[in-house]
Motif scaffolding. Structure first.
Motif, PDB file in Angstrom:
ATOM      1  N   CYS A  31      -2.791   7.214  -4.250  1.00  9.53           N
ATOM      2  CA  CYS A  31      -2.506   6.672  -2.923  1.00  9.53           C
ATOM      3  C   CYS A  31      -3.243   7.488  -1.867  1.00  9.53           C
ATOM      4  O   CYS A  31      -3.839   8.531  -2.150  1.00  9.53           O
ATOM      5  CB  CYS A  31      -0.998   6.694  -2.647  1.00  9.53           C
ATOM      6  SG  CYS A  31      -0.310   8.358  -2.482  1.00  9.53           S
ATOM      7  N   VAL A  40       3.946   6.143  -8.537  1.00  9.26           N
ATOM      8  CA  VAL A  40       2.722   5.968  -7.762  1.00  9.26           C
ATOM      9  C   VAL A  40       1.650   6.861  -8.379  1.00  9.26           C
ATOM     10  O   VAL A  40       1.757   8.087  -8.336  1.00  9.26           O
ATOM     11  CB  VAL A  40       2.930   6.341  -6.282  1.00  9.26           C
ATOM     12  CG1 VAL A  40       1.610   6.265  -5.520  1.00  9.26           C
ATOM     13  CG2 VAL A  40       3.964   5.419  -5.648  1.00  9.26           C
ATOM     14  N   HIS A  74       0.826  -1.202   0.000  1.00  5.79           N
ATOM     15  CA  HIS A  74       0.000   0.000   0.000  1.00  5.79           C
ATOM     16  C   HIS A  74       0.865   1.259   0.000  1.00  5.79           C
ATOM     17  O   HIS A  74       1.520   1.576   0.992  1.00  5.79           O
ATOM     18  CB  HIS A  74      -0.916  -0.001   1.227  1.00  5.79           C
ATOM     19  CG  HIS A  74      -1.718  -1.248   1.386  1.00  5.79           C
ATOM     20  ND1 HIS A  74      -2.759  -1.561   0.538  1.00  5.79           N
ATOM     21  CD2 HIS A  74      -1.616  -2.281   2.267  1.00  5.79           C
ATOM     22  CE1 HIS A  74      -3.282  -2.724   0.906  1.00  5.79           C
ATOM     23  NE2 HIS A  74      -2.605  -3.180   1.948  1.00  5.79           N
TER      24      HIS A  74
END
Length: 291
Positions: A81, A78, A19
């Motif tokens: 998030c 990324v 995560h």
């Protein structure tokens, strides 16, 4: 790494969990449980520009920091998030979520919400920020030399943990590690971030479109929880949890921070699944669903 305007940024990453999380506004040591292997996180962040050491150029803006955050996420590959922000870092975290809703799945704001901590009267805001900024530039080198030599150990941080600004619940070793890092930083970078937030326009938190959790300390010496509740009123998908802590919630209640982050991640996932089921694509700020 370099920002869009060429400014050199000092970014960091910790962990290789499933995560990804972006931390805003503080040093990595402030998140002891989020950096633990059991958290299963990949934490990303960077050192904010803060107040400039030298020169007479303009103070960096919240827009600069939002741009820096996007650069950090792009460099780490990324796309989306959850964002975790502490203290005055919440101004940047909220601005990032509102201006780039496609990049922020959820927002955890710890010990503050935008404008509840740093808001100054409009007529004096700009002159006061300019005056303090000039003072930072003049006094910075001397204060850097003095503060960098101060010791930070579990014994020497005892007065801080019992001062009322922080509560004894903070782990002495975690507190010492945070103090060591802060004392080695350019002392003005964090205050500079506060000044940047104070100088900018107020943010309307009703524009947030992602799940939001706010953790506030009942004994916070820097902010009133009633201000936080008032600023958060009307924000969709918002949760406020008031804790028996000070401004240093990440050190005094680290397990609660990690529990609330996990709960926020589940909320963010549930929202995205529900939106995709209705629209077939992610719902971004300004979109509408008709049934």
């Amino acid at each position: 790494m370099a920002a869009v305007d060429g400014t050199v940024l000092r970014a960091w990453r910790h962990g290789r969990g499933r995560h990804p999380v972006l931390g805003v506004g503080t040093i990595p040591e402030m998140w002891p449980t989020l950096l633990a292997p059991a958290a299963n996180l990949a934490m990303h962040s960077w050192q904010p520009r803060g107040a400039r050491r030298h020169g007479t150029g303009p103070l960096s803006t919240v827009d600069d920091h939002v741009s820096d955050a996007i650069a950090v996420l792009d460099a780490a590959s990324v796309h989306r998030c959850v964002v975790v922000a502490w203290s005055v870092g919440v101004d940047v975290g909220a601005a990032l979520a509102m201006r780039h809703p496609d990049r922020v799945a959820g927002l955890l704001m710890v010990a503050g919400v935008p404008d509840a901590l740093t808001r100054l009267p409009g007529l004096v805001r700009s002159p006061l920020v300019r005056t303090i900024t000039q003072g930072l530039r003049l006094a910075g080198p001397m204060l850097d030399a003095v503060l960098s030599r101060l010791p930070a150990t579990p014994a020497t941080v005892w007065p801080l943990r019992h001062s009322g600004l922080m509560l004894p619940a903070a782990d002495p070793f975690d507190t010492a590690r945070v103090a060591q890092r802060f004392l080695k930083q350019h002392w003005g970078w964090f205050l500079g971030l506060a000044l940047i937030a104070a100088a900018g326009p107020a943010q309307d938190l009703r524009l947030l479109r992602c799940p939001v959790t706010v953790l506030a300390g009942r004994h916070d010496a820097f902010i009133d929880v009633r201000q936080i509740a008032a600023r958060l009123a009307g924000a969709p998908q918002a949760r406020l949890r008031i804790l028996p802590n000070s401004h240093f919630i990440p050190l005094e209640a680290p397990e609660i921070v990690s529990d609330e982050l996990r709960a926020l991640q589940l909320r963010a996932t549930a929202v995205e699944v529900a939106v995709r089921a209705v629209t077939g694509s992610p719902l971004t700020s300004g979109s509408r669903v008709f049934t």
